[in-house]
Enzyme design. Structure first.
Site, PDB file in Angstrom:
ATOM      1  N   PRO A  12      -3.207  -7.384  15.100  1.00 33.70           N
ATOM      2  CG  PRO A  12      -2.867  -7.351  17.725  1.00 33.70           C
ATOM      3  CD  PRO A  12      -2.766  -8.202  16.412  1.00 33.70           C
ATOM      4  CG  MET A  13      -1.428  -3.655  13.112  1.00 33.15           C
ATOM      5  SD  MET A  13      -0.810  -3.863  11.523  1.00 33.15           S
ATOM      6  CE  MET A  13      -1.443  -4.904  10.530  1.00 33.15           C
ATOM      7  CB  CYS A  95      -0.149  -1.239  23.075  1.00 30.46           C
ATOM      8  SG  CYS A  95      -0.441   0.249  22.301  1.00 30.46           S
ATOM      9  N   GLY A 207       7.099  -9.497  14.613  1.00 28.48           N
ATOM     10  CA  GLY A 207       7.783  -8.298  14.533  1.00 28.48           C
ATOM     11  C   GLY A 207       8.907  -8.242  13.263  1.00 28.48           C
ATOM     12  N   GLY A 228       2.273  -8.065  10.886  1.00 32.33           N
ATOM     13  CA  GLY A 228       1.442  -6.924  10.797  1.00 32.33           C
ATOM     14  C   GLY A 228       1.698  -5.759   9.543  1.00 32.33           C
ATOM     15  NE  ARG A 229       5.792  -2.180  11.495  1.00 29.60           N
ATOM     16  CZ  ARG A 229       6.644  -2.073  12.156  1.00 29.60           C
ATOM     17  NH1 ARG A 229       6.917  -0.739  12.209  1.00 29.60           N
ATOM     18  NH2 ARG A 229       7.350  -3.051  12.832  1.00 29.60           N
TER      19      ARG A 229
HETATM   20  C1  LIG Z   1      -0.949   1.219  12.753  1.00 36.21           C
HETATM   21  C2  LIG Z   1      -0.578   0.194  13.971  1.00 36.21           C
HETATM   22  C3  LIG Z   1      -1.569  -0.068  15.074  1.00 36.21           C
HETATM   23  C4  LIG Z   1      -1.055  -1.040  15.849  1.00 36.21           C
HETATM   24  N1  LIG Z   1      -2.071  -1.348  16.937  1.00 36.21           N
HETATM   25  C5  LIG Z   1      -1.857  -2.358  17.859  1.00 36.21           C
HETATM   26  C6  LIG Z   1      -2.962  -2.797  18.683  1.00 36.21           C
HETATM   27  O1  LIG Z   1      -3.898  -2.138  18.644  1.00 36.21           O
HETATM   28  N2  LIG Z   1      -2.518  -3.967  19.380  1.00 36.21           N
HETATM   29  C7  LIG Z   1      -1.434  -4.660  19.357  1.00 36.21           C
HETATM   30  O2  LIG Z   1      -1.038  -5.457  20.246  1.00 36.21           O
HETATM   31  N3  LIG Z   1      -0.572  -4.156  18.547  1.00 36.21           N
HETATM   32  C8  LIG Z   1      -0.570  -3.027  17.727  1.00 36.21           C
HETATM   33  N4  LIG Z   1       0.344  -2.745  16.895  1.00 36.21           N
HETATM   34  C9  LIG Z   1       1.706  -3.668  16.912  1.00 36.21           C
HETATM   35  C10 LIG Z   1       1.441  -4.661  15.800  1.00 36.21           C
HETATM   36  O3  LIG Z   1       0.544  -5.519  16.131  1.00 36.21           O
HETATM   37  C11 LIG Z   1       2.983  -5.557  15.663  1.00 36.21           C
HETATM   38  O4  LIG Z   1       3.132  -5.896  17.163  1.00 36.21           O
HETATM   39  C12 LIG Z   1       3.776  -4.626  15.250  1.00 36.21           C
HETATM   40  O5  LIG Z   1       3.645  -3.924  14.315  1.00 36.21           O
HETATM   41  C13 LIG Z   1       5.312  -5.520  15.064  1.00 36.21           C
HETATM   42  O6  LIG Z   1       4.845  -6.341  13.909  1.00 36.21           O
HETATM   43  P1  LIG Z   1       5.195  -6.180  12.392  1.00 36.21           P
HETATM   44  O7  LIG Z   1       6.650  -5.665  12.398  1.00 36.21           O
HETATM   45  O8  LIG Z   1       4.831  -7.095  11.334  1.00 36.21           O
HETATM   46  O9  LIG Z   1       4.418  -4.829  12.083  1.00 36.21           O
HETATM   47  C14 LIG Z   1       0.106  -1.948  15.973  1.00 36.21           C
HETATM   48  C15 LIG Z   1       0.926  -1.583  14.800  1.00 36.21           C
HETATM   49  C16 LIG Z   1       0.698  -0.896  13.762  1.00 36.21           C
HETATM   50  C17 LIG Z   1       1.758  -0.336  12.701  1.00 36.21           C
END
Ligand SMILES: Cc1cc2nc3c(=O)[nH]c(=O)nc-3n(C[C@H](O)[C@H](O)[C@H](O)COP(=O)(O)O)c2cc1C
Length: 286
Positions: A12-13, A95, A207, A228-229
């Site tokens: 979720p982002m 978050c 992560g 995510g990213r």
């Molecule tokens: C732009 C953005 C928005 C995010 N919004 C949420 C969100 O609404 N809910 C949530 O649980 N995590 C949110 N996250 C965190 C991601 O879900 C994830 O836990 C975090 O980016 C780590 O994963 P990654 O390293 O694969 O990006 C957000 C991350 C980004 C970059």
């Protein structure tokens, strides 16, 4: 590796994984489980529901992520989400933004496992779709492995069986949300040990995962991975997910076909007054 509904998930982002983005991702992978942006229970109860929750059935399997800490409100929001057709309701306990802390939800709830358990129990009682939790491995000075275990044990005692764990703690004071996704050290070992201690739970690791080789390595230790990213900036990695992790035999979709799959959606959105760049901004990484 056993294939499950959570083997590969897109995180979720906020502002990123909206319905347009999810439909685009779905054009690349049939099986990855997609998550919405976080929507607060309050917004669902008082806001424009169709706008907040509406989605294309072609996005399935898709889970709705809720934010909040009031069990009754979360229960109502979960019921409404299930009625909209979401296949899973997820509670955000990860978050770290100030706005979220004022409302007493998100990562600060890691310090209140009993309250999270009450929320999850209420959500589970209100709907028949599965309820999952997305959390961190700790917050602030409550970051010992025992704190994390107690959090999971307390919430799991409600019958919740799926935990998505962002494998770094959150610092609630002093770090911005962006810094909280980069600065605290990743500790995958803690998440692996959770799976060893509780093999009955479905544990999804999140992560810092950037490619499918890294996913395959993590999947030797846990039930699922969430990107995510990595998935957002490099969406074409999703094209190999079905063959690599879900046993699909058909070849990966080409970039061209993935784009063409968006055309009808784009035409419909524009016909309804939508803006092209609200959709195309998500495909730039292709
Ligand atoms: C732009 C953005 C928005 C995010 N919004 C949420 C969100 O609404 N809910 C949530 O649980 N995590 C949110 N996250 C965190 C991601 O879900 C994830 O836990 C975090 O980016 C780590 O994963 P990654 O390293 O694969 O990006 C957000 C991350 C980004 C970059």
């Amino acid at each position: 590796m056993t294939i499950s509904s959570h083997t590969f998930c897109v995180a979720p982002m906020m502002d990123w994984t909206d319905r347009h983005c999810r439909l685009f991702h779905r054009g690349l992978t049939r099986h990855a489980l997609l998550y919405t942006e976080m929507v607060t229970a309050e917004a669902i109860l008082h806001g424009k529901r169709a706008q907040l929750l509406g989605f294309d059935p072609a996005e399935h399997p898709v889970a709705l992520q809720l934010g909040g800490s009031d069990p009754a409100k979360l229960a109502s929001a979960a019921r409404i989400g299930a009625d909209f057709g979401y296949g899973e309701i997820n509670l955000n306990v990860g978050c770290p933004s100030d706005r979220v802390q004022e409302g007493r939800f998100g990562a600060c709830l890691m310090a209140e496992p009993e309250l999270v358990a009450d929320c999850v129990a209420a959500m589970r009682a209100a709907t028949s779709v599965p309820v999952s939790v997305k959390c961190r491995i700790g917050i602030d000075d409550q970051d010992a492995e025992a704190d994390f275990q107690r959090f999971i044990e307390t919430v799991a005692s409600t019958g919740c069986t799926t935990f998505i764990v962002h494998a770094r703690k959150a610092w609630l004071n002093g770090l911005s949300p962006k810094e909280n996704r980069e600065i605290p050290r990743l500790d995958y070992g803690r998440v692996y040990r959770l799976k060893t201690a509780r093999p009955d739970l479905t544990i999804v690791l999140n992560g810092g995962i950037m490619d499918l080789d890294q996913c395959a390595e993590h999947l030797r230790h846990v039930d699922g991975v969430m990107l995510g990213r990595g998935a957002y900036h490099e969406p074409y990695i999703l094209a190999d997910v079905d063959r690599r992790f879900f046993g699909a035999a058909d070849p990966a979709v080409t970039r061209r076909v993935a784009l063409e799959r968006m055309f009808l959606h784009i035409e419909r959105q524009i016909a309804n007054g939508g803006r092209l760049n609200n959709i195309t901004r998500h495909v730039l990484g292709l």
